[in-house]
Scaffold this motif. Structure first.
Motif, PDB file in Angstrom:
ATOM      1  N   VAL A   1      27.155  38.529  47.147  1.00 49.19           N
ATOM      2  CA  VAL A   1      27.553  39.934  47.163  1.00 49.19           C
ATOM      3  C   VAL A   1      26.529  40.746  47.950  1.00 49.19           C
ATOM      4  O   VAL A   1      25.325  40.581  47.766  1.00 49.19           O
ATOM      5  CB  VAL A   1      27.650  40.484  45.718  1.00 49.19           C
ATOM      6  CG1 VAL A   1      28.069  41.951  45.727  1.00 49.19           C
ATOM      7  CG2 VAL A   1      28.615  39.655  44.875  1.00 49.19           C
TER       8      VAL A   1
ATOM      9  N   GLY B   1      31.363  33.989  48.245  1.00 50.42           N
ATOM     10  CA  GLY B   1      31.576  35.332  47.722  1.00 50.42           C
ATOM     11  C   GLY B   1      32.944  35.866  48.098  1.00 50.42           C
ATOM     12  O   GLY B   1      33.643  36.484  47.281  1.00 50.42           O
ATOM     13  N   HIS B   2      33.346  35.611  49.336  1.00 49.11           N
ATOM     14  CA  HIS B   2      34.676  36.025  49.783  1.00 49.11           C
ATOM     15  C   HIS B   2      35.771  35.300  49.005  1.00 49.11           C
ATOM     16  O   HIS B   2      36.769  35.912  48.610  1.00 49.11           O
ATOM     17  CB  HIS B   2      34.835  35.770  51.283  1.00 49.11           C
ATOM     18  CG  HIS B   2      34.218  36.822  52.138  1.00 49.11           C
ATOM     19  ND1 HIS B   2      34.908  37.905  52.617  1.00 49.11           N
ATOM     20  CD2 HIS B   2      32.952  36.966  52.593  1.00 49.11           C
ATOM     21  CE1 HIS B   2      34.109  38.670  53.342  1.00 49.11           C
ATOM     22  NE2 HIS B   2      32.906  38.113  53.329  1.00 49.11           N
TER      23      HIS B   2
ATOM     24  N   SER C   1      35.403  39.736  39.622  1.00 49.90           N
ATOM     25  CA  SER C   1      34.643  40.963  39.828  1.00 49.90           C
ATOM     26  C   SER C   1      33.337  40.664  40.570  1.00 49.90           C
ATOM     27  O   SER C   1      32.577  39.780  40.164  1.00 49.90           O
ATOM     28  CB  SER C   1      34.336  41.596  38.473  1.00 49.90           C
ATOM     29  OG  SER C   1      33.266  42.490  38.570  1.00 49.90           O
ATOM     30  N   LEU C   2      33.078  41.413  41.630  1.00 45.94           N
ATOM     31  CA  LEU C   2      31.841  41.209  42.381  1.00 45.94           C
ATOM     32  C   LEU C   2      30.604  41.510  41.552  1.00 45.94           C
ATOM     33  O   LEU C   2      29.567  40.882  41.744  1.00 45.94           O
ATOM     34  CB  LEU C   2      31.847  42.039  43.658  1.00 45.94           C
ATOM     35  CG  LEU C   2      32.764  41.521  44.765  1.00 45.94           C
ATOM     36  CD1 LEU C   2      32.762  42.487  45.943  1.00 45.94           C
ATOM     37  CD2 LEU C   2      32.361  40.127  45.210  1.00 45.94           C
TER      38      LEU C   2
ATOM     39  N   SER D   1      35.920  36.496  45.271  1.00 38.50           N
ATOM     40  CA  SER D   1      36.397  37.876  45.231  1.00 38.50           C
ATOM     41  C   SER D   1      37.902  37.931  45.471  1.00 38.50           C
ATOM     42  O   SER D   1      38.636  38.613  44.757  1.00 38.50           O
ATOM     43  CB  SER D   1      35.665  38.715  46.287  1.00 38.50           C
ATOM     44  OG  SER D   1      36.224  40.010  46.363  1.00 38.50           O
ATOM     45  N   ARG D   2      38.354  37.198  46.457  1.00 32.79           N
ATOM     46  CA  ARG D   2      39.782  37.183  46.770  1.00 32.79           C
ATOM     47  C   ARG D   2      40.602  36.589  45.631  1.00 32.79           C
ATOM     48  O   ARG D   2      41.768  36.921  45.456  1.00 32.79           O
ATOM     49  CB  ARG D   2      40.021  36.409  48.064  1.00 32.79           C
ATOM     50  CG  ARG D   2      41.439  36.574  48.547  1.00 32.79           C
ATOM     51  CD  ARG D   2      41.667  36.058  49.910  1.00 32.79           C
ATOM     52  NE  ARG D   2      40.899  36.822  50.877  1.00 32.79           N
ATOM     53  CZ  ARG D   2      40.978  36.608  52.181  1.00 32.79           C
ATOM     54  NH1 ARG D   2      41.775  35.669  52.649  1.00 32.79           N
ATOM     55  NH2 ARG D   2      40.264  37.330  53.019  1.00 32.79           N
TER      56      ARG D   2
ATOM     57  N   PRO E   1      31.936  41.393  49.406  1.00 31.75           N
ATOM     58  CA  PRO E   1      31.613  39.964  49.489  1.00 31.75           C
ATOM     59  C   PRO E   1      30.638  39.698  50.633  1.00 31.75           C
ATOM     60  O   PRO E   1      30.704  40.350  51.675  1.00 31.75           O
ATOM     61  CB  PRO E   1      32.964  39.301  49.773  1.00 31.75           C
ATOM     62  CG  PRO E   1      33.994  40.306  49.411  1.00 31.75           C
ATOM     63  CD  PRO E   1      33.357  41.651  49.602  1.00 31.75           C
TER      64      PRO E   1
END
Length: 123
Positions: A39, A54-55, A63-64, A58-59, A49
């Motif tokens: 993040v 992270g991407h 929750s980030l 998140s997708r 992200p």
């Protein structure tokens, strides 16, 4: 929320297809010693992200802020603490992609290398 191994792999491939030539660079102004961060914080202070994993998470709806709590954990460990049960093969594959990204390869190259390594173990 139920996330399957297929969801993770499909989402990973979508993320890479959208930014195949992206080479991850850790923001210089971010604290810590990890080579990559799941993040980032953008110029407005919002969480976004960072690295390929992270991407992906998140997708998938994670929750980030929850992800950011686990910086420094490898990809398979992140899935575990987030209670995303996808099996060892998928978790290790994500670790491999992340590792290649951390070495400076583009997301396409990182995924391609992970695919080649996985194919080599299936012979």
């Amino acid at each position: 929320m139920s996330i399957t191994s297929d969801d993770v792999i499909r989402t990973l491939r979508e993320v890479v297809d959208e930014q195949p030539d992206h080479v991850y660079q850790r923001p210089a102004d971010m604290d810590g010693s990890e080579p990559c961060l799941y993040v980032h914080t953008d110029e407005t202070g919002a969480q976004v992200p960072g690295c390929v994993v992270g991407h992906v998470v998140s997708r998938l709806g994670v929750s980030l802020s929850n992800v950011a709590d686990h910086e420094g954990t490898n990809a398979s460990g992140l899935l575990e603490v987030l209670r995303i049960s996808v099996g060892d093969d998928t978790a290790e594959f994500l670790d491999t992609v992340q590792g290649h990204q951390d070495l400076g390869f583009s997301w396409r190259e990182a995924l391609m290398r992970a695919d080649e390594e996985k194919a080599g173990t299936e012979l």
